[in-house]
Motif scaffolding. Sequence first.
Motif, PDB file in Angstrom:
ATOM      1  N   THR A 128      99.180  16.814  -6.383  1.00  0.00           N
ATOM      2  CA  THR A 128     100.266  17.752  -6.118  1.00  0.00           C
ATOM      3  C   THR A 128     101.400  16.989  -5.452  1.00  0.00           C
ATOM      4  O   THR A 128     101.178  15.958  -4.812  1.00  0.00           O
ATOM      5  N   THR A 134      97.031  20.355  -9.121  1.00  0.00           N
ATOM      6  CA  THR A 134      97.099  20.164 -10.578  1.00  0.00           C
ATOM      7  C   THR A 134      96.039  19.149 -10.991  1.00  0.00           C
ATOM      8  O   THR A 134      95.690  18.247 -10.229  1.00  0.00           O
ATOM      9  N   TYR A 135      95.532  19.313 -12.227  1.00  0.00           N
ATOM     10  CA  TYR A 135      94.447  18.446 -12.680  1.00  0.00           C
ATOM     11  C   TYR A 135      94.875  17.591 -13.860  1.00  0.00           C
ATOM     12  O   TYR A 135      95.334  18.099 -14.884  1.00  0.00           O
ATOM     13  N   ASP A 136      94.728  16.264 -13.682  1.00  0.00           N
ATOM     14  CA  ASP A 136      94.884  15.306 -14.780  1.00  0.00           C
ATOM     15  C   ASP A 136      93.507  15.114 -15.379  1.00  0.00           C
ATOM     16  O   ASP A 136      92.697  14.337 -14.868  1.00  0.00           O
ATOM     17  N   SER A 137      93.214  15.850 -16.455  1.00  0.00           N
ATOM     18  CA  SER A 137      91.862  15.867 -17.019  1.00  0.00           C
ATOM     19  C   SER A 137      91.502  14.559 -17.709  1.00  0.00           C
ATOM     20  O   SER A 137      90.316  14.267 -17.892  1.00  0.00           O
ATOM     21  N   GLU A 192      93.425  29.740 -11.009  1.00  0.00           N
ATOM     22  CA  GLU A 192      93.989  29.277 -12.270  1.00  0.00           C
ATOM     23  C   GLU A 192      94.483  27.837 -12.082  1.00  0.00           C
ATOM     24  O   GLU A 192      95.244  27.546 -11.169  1.00  0.00           O
ATOM     25  N   ILE A 193      94.017  26.947 -12.939  1.00  0.00           N
ATOM     26  CA  ILE A 193      94.310  25.528 -12.813  1.00  0.00           C
ATOM     27  C   ILE A 193      95.453  25.137 -13.745  1.00  0.00           C
ATOM     28  O   ILE A 193      95.470  25.506 -14.918  1.00  0.00           O
ATOM     29  N   THR A 194      96.396  24.360 -13.201  1.00  0.00           N
ATOM     30  CA  THR A 194      97.452  23.765 -14.019  1.00  0.00           C
ATOM     31  C   THR A 194      97.015  22.367 -14.423  1.00  0.00           C
ATOM     32  O   THR A 194      96.543  21.586 -13.583  1.00  0.00           O
ATOM     33  N   TYR A 195      97.164  22.062 -15.707  1.00  0.00           N
ATOM     34  CA  TYR A 195      96.767  20.756 -16.227  1.00  0.00           C
ATOM     35  C   TYR A 195      98.017  19.939 -16.542  1.00  0.00           C
ATOM     36  O   TYR A 195      98.898  20.380 -17.282  1.00  0.00           O
ATOM     37  N   ALA A 196      98.084  18.730 -15.973  1.00  0.00           N
ATOM     38  CA  ALA A 196      99.212  17.828 -16.246  1.00  0.00           C
ATOM     39  C   ALA A 196      98.828  16.432 -15.795  1.00  0.00           C
ATOM     40  O   ALA A 196      98.043  16.247 -14.854  1.00  0.00           O
ATOM     41  N   TRP A 216      93.099  14.947  -9.297  1.00  0.00           N
ATOM     42  CA  TRP A 216      93.757  16.156  -8.820  1.00  0.00           C
ATOM     43  C   TRP A 216      94.967  15.722  -8.007  1.00  0.00           C
ATOM     44  O   TRP A 216      94.863  14.843  -7.142  1.00  0.00           O
TER      45      TRP A 216
END
Length: 907
Positions: free
Chosen positions: A295, A285-288, A234-238, A293
Amino acid sequence: QIDFVFTVNPSSTNSNDWDNNSGNDWHVPVSEMGLYTPLEPGPNDTIRIKIAHTVGGNLWWGVNGWDEPVTAYQPPGSSGGDPGQSIESPLTGPDTAGYYTIQLGPFNLGGQPVSEMNFVLHWSDGTWDNNNGQDYRIPFNFEATPTDPSISLTNITTGQTLADPQPIQVSTSNSVYNEVRIDGQLRMVSSAAEFNFDLNTADLSYGEHTLYGFARAANGRVMFDMKTVWKTPEITYAALPPMDYVGVHDRLDGTVTFALLAPGKRFVSLVGDFNDWDPMAGVMTYDSVRSIWWTNLALDPGTYEYMYDLDGALRVGDPFAVDLNWVDANGNEHWARENQKSVLELGGESFEWTDDGFQKPAMEDLVIYELLARDFSSTQDFQGVIDKLDYLQDLGINAIELMPNYEFPGESSWGYNPAFFMAVESSYGTQNKFKELVNEAHNRGIAVLMDLVFNHADGSSPYHQMYGTNYADSPYMHAETNDWGFPDFDHGKEGTKLLTSRTVQHWINEFHIDGYRYDHTTGIGWSGVNDYGVSYFSWAAYQADGEVYQIAEHFGADVASLINGTKIRSHWHDAFHDQMKANLRQGSFEGSWYGDMNKTERGISFAADGFSNLEACVNYLESHDEQRVIWEAQTNGLSYSQAVQKAKLGAEVLFTAAGIPMFYMGAEFGMDTERTIDYNPLQWNYLDDPVNHDIFQHYKRLIWLRNSYPALRSNSINVVAKNNAGKTIVYHRTLDGHPGVVVAVNFSTSPQTLDIQFPHNGTWYEFVQDDTVSIESEWYGGYTIPASSARIFTSEHLWVDVVEESPQPKSFTLGAAYPNPFNPVTNFRYHLPATSTITLVVRDINGREVSTLTDGLKQPGSYAVRWNGTDDRGRPVASGVYFYTLTAKTSDGEQTFHASRKILLMK
């Protein structure tokens, strides 16, 4: 046979648009079968490989890349190759026609479907056939024939991310037995034509997996349906916080941010010794928006190792790492991607810089010494360079240009296969050792330049490894090739722009680097003042240091536009090098011809070659890319003594031409070994040989000459005579208010007698032979210059601490400094009517001794001494007022003369 015709327009009825061999068509006979049959095998086929050769051998092969085939697929006599990756199987033969063969397959087992087979041929004489480095690859075809069964995972698509559990729907035909497997593990068996089940994915690791159905018909034929699927965390996006940046950022609050630019990846994990290298624990965490990526971790002071795990399948070092522990299990410098452990040090002691007083020499004053740390000293490292800095200072150079000294794979390289641009090459020493080198060089008045290779990177680098040939997603590379076969940077991509700009600023800010030489800029390109390629990263360097030296290796017609339109200040002057090599080897060289004085003028005069000042041209006879002058001359039929004379002649032109002189390590004492990228250490013992020591003294005197005569560092050059037949050229170097220089050069193999024009009449002093001529007009007629020689005349005799040829002085005198004010070199004169013990000392305004220039017994005469603005330890002194004092004593120790004069150093 193959039959064909040519056409430029298939719809045309005009016979001129067709070439059909005068109505006979063209025919190419095919005399040999292909290397293997069938062309597109399926899982039920037997593959036959057949090749003619003079000796027997083995087939080295693997499946699905280079995986090891299961035992049932291996022919008799097979043995292991790389553990778990490939095997070797013997070829049979030869037959009567000289062919060797092997049969493989069918590949019809449910436990290992084969989508492709890779192989090379290993002959018994030790030679290989690897398809010119590409290996051989046989793709498999899974289209069912009427006699085959079929199977389809109807609700699964390639690239799909699996749920937990994942429903599976299967449809078959003409099948009596079916399996569903994932990564070879059996999950379902059925004989039904249609069936469903739930696939448990909880035990799968994050990453890519192969899910496939297997069907077998009553006739024994089989078929597969293979899907590439994923299990992802599960990926967190921020968004990456504004304070952070790509790479590693120590926030100085007990936390560290790690950030990786990696568009197109499904997930990225940070793994390291701080989380036991567990990718499940380090999902980022991913900055889309920015495809970054990241942390943030709380870490105590200490040293940590880390890597990035991409999609659960690929581990790479940090593309922006500043340190690496890139070694194998035995601690040896290595090349493999999986060993690229990036190093982070928190809370370590900072380096104590002592170079605050260093000021870069003006660019027109540079004398550059190019060196490779590996070959420069016996220790092959930074310490070896440090140990020779006193030697370099004594030689008179004021800049060293280091061949690439940032991480490359393995322990030995020239460095033009870079893998990590911001990390010091570990085989040369630590970060602090490199800082020590720069610091010690600065304390001796020597600037440090680095050679940056931004055209390409090594295939082991993370810039390539992260994406391979997936150029669409790669933020660094494109599909364009280069002459060396390395992965090629796309300078329009975000990652490349970020990497190059960060790199040039990193070395300036963290290591006090003074400038750069950029490799193969013609392969990079440029646009605008700071838009693309060379203009982009040279602008970034200029932002970090407005006085940074920036030199391009730009062998292109647009080099003048590059210098005039960007922050590049100079280039390697190919016109000088090529023509001088032709003149010195007495033949042709890369489009230049022996005795072409018109092109010789282009080489020695920046204006004749289209440039506005001498800063634009770095002149050189030798570089890492070129053969030694002595080697070139000897391989073109000259004797060793003739070659030595050519080397000395080349130096005379190099240090008197209008441009920045550069020479490759060892040229100053006659290195003559053939160019090689392999280990080629300097032969320091050459200095013990009288011939080589004479070359050294020649270089040292010429460097002194250029440093002491401002006219040789000015933009003034006037070619007053040139003769292609006699292979001679005469040029003036003048500067208002300073001594002038006249250089007459004879490149021919016989003496040449010239009428030499001088800027004005009077006494002129010849430097090479320490001769004197008197000029009544502006001409000196009938002056003979020996073969392969030059004569250098100066209007003032400033030889260091040497008696001038003039009448014996009648009184003690301390002359005015010249020039005054000065930066950074001035000259003092004094006159002695009798033998005296003298001291000549420079003191600061408070009377403290700064530098002792002369201390000892001197005979009667007139003397000149040069001061280069440094103290007794070789450190540059600050701007301000100084006093130079002469004290003379007679033989009984009684003081007979004492005088002081004021000078002003203005930087």
